[in-house]
Motif scaffolding. Structure first.
Motif, PDB file in Angstrom:
ATOM      1  N   HIS A  38       0.833  -1.204   0.000  1.00 20.97           N
ATOM      2  CA  HIS A  38       0.000   0.000   0.000  1.00 20.97           C
ATOM      3  C   HIS A  38       0.870   1.258   0.000  1.00 20.97           C
ATOM      4  O   HIS A  38       0.608   2.202  -0.745  1.00 20.97           O
ATOM      5  CB  HIS A  38      -0.934  -0.005   1.205  1.00 20.97           C
ATOM      6  N   LEU A  39       1.915   1.266   0.820  1.00 22.08           N
ATOM      7  CA  LEU A  39       2.810   2.424   0.864  1.00 22.08           C
ATOM      8  C   LEU A  39       3.495   2.653  -0.484  1.00 22.08           C
ATOM      9  O   LEU A  39       3.591   3.786  -0.955  1.00 22.08           O
ATOM     10  CB  LEU A  39       3.870   2.247   1.948  1.00 22.08           C
ATOM     11  N   LEU A  41       2.510   1.685  -3.548  1.00 23.81           N
ATOM     12  CA  LEU A  41       1.564   2.152  -4.570  1.00 23.81           C
ATOM     13  C   LEU A  41       1.053   3.557  -4.278  1.00 23.81           C
ATOM     14  O   LEU A  41       0.840   4.342  -5.197  1.00 23.81           O
ATOM     15  CB  LEU A  41       0.401   1.176  -4.707  1.00 23.81           C
ATOM     16  N   ALA A  42       0.871   3.881  -3.016  1.00 23.00           N
ATOM     17  CA  ALA A  42       0.379   5.218  -2.675  1.00 23.00           C
ATOM     18  C   ALA A  42       1.391   6.298  -3.027  1.00 23.00           C
ATOM     19  O   ALA A  42       1.022   7.421  -3.357  1.00 23.00           O
ATOM     20  CB  ALA A  42       0.034   5.292  -1.184  1.00 23.00           C
ATOM     21  N   ASN A  43       2.674   5.964  -2.982  1.00 24.70           N
ATOM     22  CA  ASN A  43       3.702   6.964  -3.267  1.00 24.70           C
ATOM     23  C   ASN A  43       4.114   7.023  -4.727  1.00 24.70           C
ATOM     24  O   ASN A  43       4.841   7.920  -5.120  1.00 24.70           O
ATOM     25  CB  ASN A  43       4.935   6.712  -2.396  1.00 24.70           C
ATOM     26  N   THR A  45       1.703   6.259  -7.451  1.00 22.18           N
ATOM     27  CA  THR A  45       0.568   6.143  -8.361  1.00 22.18           C
ATOM     28  C   THR A  45       0.426   7.304  -9.327  1.00 22.18           C
ATOM     29  O   THR A  45      -0.060   7.109 -10.427  1.00 22.18           O
ATOM     30  CB  THR A  45      -0.755   5.965  -7.591  1.00 22.18           C
ATOM     31  N   ARG A  49       0.041   6.366 -13.093  1.00 24.04           N
ATOM     32  CA  ARG A  49      -1.162   6.685 -13.876  1.00 24.04           C
ATOM     33  C   ARG A  49      -0.799   7.501 -15.104  1.00 24.04           C
ATOM     34  O   ARG A  49      -1.356   7.308 -16.187  1.00 24.04           O
ATOM     35  CB  ARG A  49      -2.164   7.449 -13.011  1.00 24.04           C
ATOM     36  N   SER A 134       5.166  -4.129  -5.230  1.00 23.73           N
ATOM     37  CA  SER A 134       3.954  -4.387  -4.450  1.00 23.73           C
ATOM     38  C   SER A 134       3.522  -5.838  -4.561  1.00 23.73           C
ATOM     39  O   SER A 134       3.128  -6.457  -3.573  1.00 23.73           O
ATOM     40  CB  SER A 134       2.821  -3.481  -4.921  1.00 23.73           C
TER      41      SER A 134
END
Length: 158
Positions: A38-39, A41-43, A45, A49, A134
């Motif tokens: 999660h960390l 992908l959150a940093n 994305t 994208r 991830s």
């Protein structure tokens, strides 16, 4: 066959003491892996994208500033901004520009108008690294936990 059917169970007893195995550690590894995934992908994305589904456009009126961070032993840093105009039409909006802006006009990709960042040349690596990391962090412990659960199930004899 008679009595020898239970020979596969250590000690001859089903449900013996030493059969707990690494299940608690695998469960903990799964939780830590999902948190770390999660960390990651959150940093990553926004650039991810932009690399995969970003809106192409041109950044005009690019202005860059160089900041002197030598007091903090960080050298210098450059921050660029400009107005992003989507190739498909639509209104321009202000963005922070990430990447090398040597060539003019600056072609970039914007992932999110609200975020206000345009990436000059997002790469597949920007997507491969965070997704791969991830999957490794979350998937490997989960796969080991499933493998252990499937291997441990037949030992119960039910």
């Amino acid at each position: 066959m008679g009595m020898s059917e239970g020979g596969n169970v250590p000690g001859g007893r089903p449900g013996g003491q030493g059969e707990v195995g690494p299940a608690p550690w695998l469960a903990l590894a799964c939780l830590v892996g999902f948190f770390l995934a999660h960390l990651v992908l959150a940093n990553f994305t926004a650039e991810l994208r932009a690399a995969l589904w970003g809106e192409p456009g041109v950044v005009s009126e690019v202005s860059c500033r160089t900041y002197d961070n030598t007091v903090a032993d960080a050298g210098t840093s450059t921050s660029c901004s400009g107005a992003f105009t989507p190739d498909g039409g639509g209104p321009s909006f202000g963005v922070v520009v990430e990447g090398v802006v040597d060539a003019r006009p600056v072609h970039a990709w914007s992932a999110d108008r609200a975020a206000g960042t345009a990436y000059v040349s997002p790469t597949v690596w920007a997507g491969v690294f965070p997704v791969g990391a991830s999957l490794l962090l979350a998937g490997l412990p989960a796969a080991l936990a499933v493998k252990h659960a499937l291997r441990a199930r037949p030992r119960g004899g039910r």
